[in-house]
Design an enzyme around this catalytic site. Structure first.
Site, PDB file in Angstrom:
ATOM      1  N   PRO A 365      23.110 -38.140 -22.172  1.00 46.07           N
ATOM      2  CA  PRO A 365      22.721 -39.345 -21.826  1.00 46.07           C
ATOM      3  C   PRO A 365      21.217 -38.496 -22.350  1.00 46.07           C
ATOM      4  O   PRO A 365      19.932 -38.456 -20.776  1.00 46.07           O
ATOM      5  CB  PRO A 365      22.995 -40.150 -20.401  1.00 46.07           C
ATOM      6  CG  PRO A 365      22.676 -38.332 -19.749  1.00 46.07           C
ATOM      7  CD  PRO A 365      24.054 -38.007 -20.852  1.00 46.07           C
ATOM      8  N   ASP A 541      17.842 -34.242 -21.866  1.00 46.21           N
ATOM      9  CA  ASP A 541      19.172 -35.022 -21.667  1.00 46.21           C
ATOM     10  C   ASP A 541      18.831 -35.458 -20.258  1.00 46.21           C
ATOM     11  O   ASP A 541      17.974 -34.677 -18.951  1.00 46.21           O
ATOM     12  CB  ASP A 541      20.050 -33.239 -21.356  1.00 46.21           C
ATOM     13  CG  ASP A 541      21.416 -34.086 -20.715  1.00 46.21           C
ATOM     14  OD1 ASP A 541      21.367 -34.840 -19.904  1.00 46.21           O
ATOM     15  OD2 ASP A 541      22.493 -33.307 -20.722  1.00 46.21           O
ATOM     16  N   HIS A 542      18.857 -36.325 -19.785  1.00 47.58           N
ATOM     17  CA  HIS A 542      18.260 -37.307 -18.652  1.00 47.58           C
ATOM     18  C   HIS A 542      18.882 -36.856 -17.139  1.00 47.58           C
ATOM     19  O   HIS A 542      18.602 -37.402 -16.541  1.00 47.58           O
ATOM     20  CB  HIS A 542      17.891 -39.019 -19.531  1.00 47.58           C
ATOM     21  CG  HIS A 542      17.104 -39.457 -18.168  1.00 47.58           C
ATOM     22  ND1 HIS A 542      16.145 -38.630 -16.988  1.00 47.58           N
ATOM     23  CD2 HIS A 542      16.595 -40.588 -18.233  1.00 47.58           C
ATOM     24  CE1 HIS A 542      15.097 -39.331 -16.308  1.00 47.58           C
ATOM     25  NE2 HIS A 542      15.206 -41.165 -17.586  1.00 47.58           N
ATOM     26  N   ARG A 543      20.251 -36.142 -17.649  1.00 47.38           N
ATOM     27  CA  ARG A 543      21.342 -36.187 -15.908  1.00 47.38           C
ATOM     28  C   ARG A 543      19.878 -34.129 -15.607  1.00 47.38           C
ATOM     29  O   ARG A 543      20.297 -34.569 -14.430  1.00 47.38           O
ATOM     30  CB  ARG A 543      22.458 -35.167 -16.636  1.00 47.38           C
ATOM     31  CG  ARG A 543      23.073 -36.357 -16.988  1.00 47.38           C
ATOM     32  CD  ARG A 543      25.010 -35.677 -17.338  1.00 47.38           C
ATOM     33  NE  ARG A 543      23.756 -34.904 -18.664  1.00 47.38           N
ATOM     34  CZ  ARG A 543      25.535 -33.987 -19.759  1.00 47.38           C
ATOM     35  NH1 ARG A 543      26.242 -34.692 -19.138  1.00 47.38           N
ATOM     36  NH2 ARG A 543      25.209 -33.681 -20.507  1.00 47.38           N
TER      37      ARG A 543
END
Ligand code: CAO
Length: 569
Positions: A365, A541-543
């Site tokens: 994401p 990567d927004h995680r």
């Protein structure tokens, strides 16, 4: 026992058609009309039935071969009863009518008449045979099915079982064959029409006495009576026998189509017996397998890919247009209908890159943060180093400054120097700073990795990158040259553009997309001044990284590039 050759029948316009499956084995006993091989053109797959039954003596073709009408497929030793040897068929004990023996030859079609007779026109043809309307046969539960291809035009002479049209529902495509031979008088449908069982396809001028009038037979009785009176008993019984045979064959075909359509309408699968057998052996539920063959036909490789993916060793259809994981499939399109096309194989590197891109696109994401760096001073400094660079034999581009600035930013914001553990419960914090740089080569995209960037000077980075880029372009990069990156830079600065969002090269969590430096008016508090502005985007990567950190990283990077003295701090 006589050994007979079973050959490829009339394939219409198709030439050099690929054998994609062999459905029988040597020594196997087969029935007449049992499917023996599957051929696949770029438009459709088709099962080829055996023209006669018996025991398979030898198989002449193999998967991957290309075949044409008349090529031998296999040889069969005819069973003692009902075989086609001249000697035995002459015996009264044979069950087979004479016509059946003739049918076993792929050509010529029994329907064809001498030219002079056919040239006499519709009326005389009608007199000897008549005009018959050909309708869409039983196609299972399907209705309002789209006509995607019409294979015949007015005036065409066709043989029984020649494909007339191709229908395509949501689930399958199917050819509708001619019930008998003759000359196409008029075509009643066009591409794009929606048809159901009974919809008229065309009018056929059939020769011989087996024609049923286009009006369904209401007006035909008189004609038939007249014809009967003029025909000899022998001709009549021949004609009737052939009509029965044609009718039987048509019914058989129609039943096959109906079964196929019904199976597909009910969500069942489109696969040959060999694939089904393999699936049974491997315990694979074929309803869950995406077919990569023509019109979605499941092939053996699809089953293997599926198993690999299930075992975690691969990604089923991960690079293709069709994917699993509930993602709607992108349908294959026959682009040749719009213009000339050519199929070009993708290089191994291209395929691997595509697979990685797709995997990362689906898994990460990602968010993109855009920024601009004022690189006026950097560019002045770089220009001032030109002579020294020449002396060192190095081309000093903005890239080593960018690499160095990213290394510094990774030190400052170590949350970018991580990878996510597959458990999703921990991060792997890296204490080293290795940076990959995307290099476009003729073979495809490669990402060599500069190691321990934090410990190297701009000159060292410049030289080292030049060496790696050259190795990449000449396909001499070793595995170790491409491993271990913490972060990647993708620069299209030499080309142009104002911004782009590169795909995060997982398991890294960030990538920098660099665009072209342009001179822009910048407000300095008193006036607009011309400054060299370098646009870049940080995709992350927004995680692993939150937006605040990304904003700070991008701002810091901009500061470093605007004042390269900070790189030494
Ligand atoms: N703005 C303006 N000019 C730039 C620039 C920028 N951001 N970056 C480089 N340039 C200039 C260089 O200074 C050089 O100019 P001079 O010849 O006048 O000195 C010229 O562009 C050519 O540079 P280069 O291509 O030789 O070297 P580079 O270090 O800029 O780039 C590399 C090397 C490997 C990054 C590049 O060749 C490349 O392959 N880029 C493609 C990367 C790619 O395809 N990424 C995938 C995109 S999607 O993820």
């Amino acid at each position: 026992m006589p050994v007979e050759s079973v050959k490829v029948p009339d394939l219409g316009d198709s030439k050099d058609v690929e054998v994609i499956e062999i459905l029988v084995k040597e020594g196997q006993s087969i029935e007449e009309n049992e499917d023996i091989i599957v051929l696949e053109t770029d438009k459709a797959a088709m099962e080829i039935p055996a023209s006669q039954g018996g025991t398979v003596k030898s198989i002449t073709v193999k998967v991957g071969d290309t075949v044409n009408q008349g090529d031998e497929i296999l040889t069969v030793e005819a069973d003692s009863a009902g075989d086609s040897s001249e000697e035995e068929s002459a015996e009264a004990a044979s069950d087979e009518p004479e016509e059946a023996t003739e049918e076993k030859e792929p050509s010529p079609e029994p329907e064809s008449e001498p030219d002079e007779e056919e040239d006499a026109g519709d009326e005389s043809a009608a007199a000897s045979g008549g005009i018959e309307q050909v309708d869409v046969p039983d196609i299972g539960d399907e209705s309002d099915v789209e006509v995607i291809e019409i294979h015949v035009s007015e005036g065409d002479r066709i043989s029984a079982e020649d494909p007339l049209i191709t229908l395509e529902s949501d689930k399958a495509a199917m050819d509708i064959p001619a019930p008998k031979g003759g000359e196409v008088k008029s075509v009643k449908i066009k591409v794009g029409d929606l048809v159901s069982k009974g919809s008229p396809i065309l009018e056929l001028v059939v020769s011989g006495g087996d024609a049923k009038p286009a009006d369904g037979g209401k007006s035909g009785k008189k004609d038939e009576a007249a014809k009967d009176s003029g025909a000899s008993r022998a001709e009549k019984s021949d004609t009737a026998g052939k009509a029965d045979e044609d009718e039987k064959k048509l019914q058989q075909k129609q039943q096959q189509y109906a079964e196929k359509a019904a199976a597909q309408a009910s969500g069942k699968i489109y696969a040959g017996p060999a694939v089904r057998k393999l699936a049974r052996e491997l315990g694979v539920d074929l309803t869950q397998v995406d077919g990569s063959g023509a019109k979605g036909r499941i092939q053996k490789e699809d089953v293997h890919e599926f198993v690999k993916a299930r075992l975690g060793g691969g990604s089923a259809s991960s690079t293709g247009a069709t994917s699993g994981a509930g993602i709607p499939a992108v349908p294959d399109i026959d682009f040749s209908q719009f213009g000339e096309v050519e199929e070009v194989s993708m290089s191994k590197l291209h395929r691997v890159t595509a697979e990685n891109m797709h995997r990362n696109w689906l898994n990460v994401p990602a968010v993109a943060q855009f920024n601009e760096a004022d690189v006026t001073d950097l560019e002045d400094f770089r220009a001032a180093q030109k002579k020294l660079a020449e002396k060192k034999g190095v081309k000093l581009t903005p890239l080593p400054f960018l690499i160095k600035a990213c290394a510094k930013a990774l030190e400052e914001y170590p949350q970018f120097n991580v990878s996510l553990h597959s458990s999703g419960e921990k991060l792997i914090q890296k204490k080293y700073v290795h940076i990959g740089v995307a290099v476009a080569t003729e073979a495809g995209l490669m990402v060599p990795v500069l190691k321990n960037v934090d410990q190297k000077s701009i000159w060292q980075l410049s030289e080292e990158f030049a060496t790696l880029a050259e190795k990449a372009r000449s396909r001499r990069l070793g595995k170790e040259d491409m491993q271990g990156a913490c972060f990647t830079i993708s620069s299209l600065g030499a080309i142009g553009g104002t911004g782009f969002t590169p795909i995060v090269n997982s398991p890294e969590v960030g990538i920098l997309g660099v665009s072209k430096t342009e001179i822009k008016p910048v407000w300095n508090g008193k006036e607009f001044v011309p400054r060299k502005m370098l646009p870049f985007s940080l995709c992350y990567d927004h995680r692993a990284v939150n937006g605040m950190d990304a904003g700070q990283f991008a701002t810091y990077l901009g500061e470093l590039l605007s004042d390269i003295r900070l790189l030494m701090m």
